[in-house]
Design a protein around this motif. Structure first.
Motif, mmCIF file in Angstrom:
data_model
loop_
_atom_site.group_PDB
_atom_site.id
_atom_site.type_symbol
_atom_site.label_atom_id
_atom_site.label_comp_id
_atom_site.label_asym_id
_atom_site.label_seq_id
_atom_site.Cartn_x
_atom_site.Cartn_y
_atom_site.Cartn_z
ATOM 1 N N PRO A 1 1.336 -34.715 3.394
ATOM 2 C CA PRO A 1 1.238 -35.194 4.764
ATOM 3 C C PRO A 1 0.324 -34.362 5.636
ATOM 4 O O PRO A 1 0.143 -34.663 6.789
ATOM 5 C CB PRO A 1 2.672 -35.131 5.263
ATOM 6 C CG PRO A 1 3.327 -34.093 4.445
ATOM 7 C CD PRO A 1 2.636 -34.147 3.108
ATOM 8 N N TRP A 34 2.305 -27.927 11.557
ATOM 9 C CA TRP A 34 1.629 -28.922 10.719
ATOM 10 C C TRP A 34 0.315 -29.389 11.329
ATOM 11 O O TRP A 34 0.221 -29.628 12.528
ATOM 12 C CB TRP A 34 2.539 -30.139 10.526
ATOM 13 C CG TRP A 34 3.620 -29.886 9.536
ATOM 14 C CD1 TRP A 34 4.870 -29.390 9.793
ATOM 15 C CD2 TRP A 34 3.544 -30.099 8.132
ATOM 16 N NE1 TRP A 34 5.573 -29.283 8.625
ATOM 17 C CE2 TRP A 34 4.789 -29.713 7.587
ATOM 18 C CE3 TRP A 34 2.563 -30.576 7.276
ATOM 19 C CZ2 TRP A 34 5.062 -29.789 6.230
ATOM 20 C CZ3 TRP A 34 2.834 -30.658 5.937
ATOM 21 C CH2 TRP A 34 4.063 -30.274 5.415
ATOM 22 N N VAL A 50 9.084 -37.623 5.343
ATOM 23 C CA VAL A 50 8.147 -36.652 4.754
ATOM 24 C C VAL A 50 7.142 -36.178 5.796
ATOM 25 O O VAL A 50 6.702 -35.032 5.777
ATOM 26 C CB VAL A 50 7.426 -37.268 3.532
ATOM 27 C CG1 VAL A 50 6.301 -36.382 3.058
ATOM 28 C CG2 VAL A 50 8.414 -37.514 2.412
ATOM 29 N N ARG A 52 6.250 -34.657 9.033
ATOM 30 C CA ARG A 52 7.006 -33.761 9.900
ATOM 31 C C ARG A 52 6.426 -33.702 11.300
ATOM 32 O O ARG A 52 5.266 -34.043 11.531
ATOM 33 C CB ARG A 52 7.021 -32.351 9.295
ATOM 34 C CG ARG A 52 7.548 -32.290 7.869
ATOM 35 C CD ARG A 52 8.927 -32.929 7.795
ATOM 36 N NE ARG A 52 9.480 -32.971 6.474
ATOM 37 C CZ ARG A 52 10.456 -32.195 6.042
ATOM 38 N NH1 ARG A 52 10.989 -31.307 6.827
ATOM 39 N NH2 ARG A 52 10.907 -32.323 4.817
ATOM 40 N N SER A 87 13.841 -34.054 3.130
ATOM 41 C CA SER A 87 13.345 -35.425 3.246
ATOM 42 C C SER A 87 14.347 -36.338 2.562
ATOM 43 O O SER A 87 15.056 -35.942 1.648
ATOM 44 C CB SER A 87 11.987 -35.569 2.566
ATOM 45 O OG SER A 87 11.034 -34.754 3.198
ATOM 46 N N ALA A 96 13.464 -35.875 8.741
ATOM 47 C CA ALA A 96 14.216 -35.038 7.808
ATOM 48 C C ALA A 96 15.564 -34.693 8.418
ATOM 49 O O ALA A 96 15.725 -34.653 9.637
ATOM 50 C CB ALA A 96 13.417 -33.779 7.503
ATOM 51 N N TYR A 140 8.612 -25.778 1.203
ATOM 52 C CA TYR A 140 8.424 -27.224 1.297
ATOM 53 C C TYR A 140 8.366 -27.925 -0.068
ATOM 54 O O TYR A 140 8.476 -29.136 -0.134
ATOM 55 C CB TYR A 140 7.167 -27.554 2.112
ATOM 56 C CG TYR A 140 7.400 -27.403 3.599
ATOM 57 C CD1 TYR A 140 8.081 -28.368 4.310
ATOM 58 C CD2 TYR A 140 6.949 -26.285 4.279
ATOM 59 C CE1 TYR A 140 8.308 -28.238 5.668
ATOM 60 C CE2 TYR A 140 7.163 -26.132 5.636
ATOM 61 C CZ TYR A 140 7.842 -27.117 6.322
ATOM 62 O OH TYR A 140 8.075 -26.984 7.672
ATOM 63 N N LEU A 144 10.085 -31.588 0.561
ATOM 64 C CA LEU A 144 9.298 -32.819 0.597
ATOM 65 C C LEU A 144 9.567 -33.733 -0.593
ATOM 66 O O LEU A 144 8.965 -34.791 -0.712
ATOM 67 C CB LEU A 144 7.801 -32.490 0.677
ATOM 68 C CG LEU A 144 7.374 -31.770 1.954
ATOM 69 C CD1 LEU A 144 5.895 -31.431 1.904
ATOM 70 C CD2 LEU A 144 7.689 -32.600 3.189
ATOM 71 N N THR A 145 10.480 -33.341 -1.476
ATOM 72 C CA THR A 145 10.838 -34.174 -2.623
ATOM 73 C C THR A 145 11.793 -35.265 -2.162
ATOM 74 O O THR A 145 12.877 -34.982 -1.665
ATOM 75 C CB THR A 145 11.509 -33.326 -3.723
ATOM 76 O OG1 THR A 145 10.613 -32.291 -4.090
ATOM 77 C CG2 THR A 145 11.850 -34.168 -4.921
#
Length: 160
Positions: A1, A34, A50, A52, A87, A96, A140, A144-145
């Motif tokens: 992302p 981010w 996912v 953020r 996530s 999240a 992460y 992020l999974t």
């Protein structure tokens, strides 16, 4: 992302509860900044949790317990990880959320020694953690999974 710059800290408390049992608890926290890419717009439609916020504070607690019974050559380990920003693939989840994942393993030593100094074990594991928490990597990687499967694994492990 996108790209993330993460600044944080962590602390670990560990102890040997008995001669056969060791336990630890890890706490870490930090802020992720981010820089989103174009792909984030596409991901936002398919997996919104996912993508953020531009600034995100994380809290993570990981506990582990390891036990050994030398008389039977048995080792058992259990890990539970609780984080404020896993996530999720649940319908309607826009961001999240706090959640937990686990890893339980049983190693049973076998009396056969393949090589001098080697070890042969049967291993059983039940886990929802995507990767081994002891391995170095980004915080992460796990967060992020999306929807990691609960895996039941077994096999033979040979150590040299």
């Amino acid at each position: 992302p996108g790209h993330v710059s993460f600044d944080g800290w962590g602390v670990r408390l560990s102890t040997r509860l008995t001669r056969r049992i060791a336990a630890s608890i890890d706490y870490s926290t930090g802020v992720g900044l981010w820089d989103h890419r174009r792909e984030a717009r596409i991901l936002r439609h398919r997996a919104p949790s996912v993508v953020r916020a531009d600034r995100e504070r994380l809290h993570d607690i990981t506990t582990s317990i390891d036990a050994a019974v030398p008389e039977t050559s048995t080792r058992v380990s259990a890990v539970y990880r609780l984080n404020s920003a896993f996530s999720t693939a649940e319908a309607g989840a826009l961001k999240a959320a706090p959640a937990g994942r686990f890893d339980v393993q049983v190693h049973q030593g076998l009396p056969f020694q393949p090589l001098k100094g080697g070890k042969l074990e049967v291993v059983f594991a039940l886990q929802s953690l995507f990767r081994d928490y002891r391995d170095p990597g980004s915080m992460y990687d796990e967060l992020l999974t999306l929807a990691p499967p609960i895996r039941l694994m077994s096999g033979v492990q040979v150590r040299f």
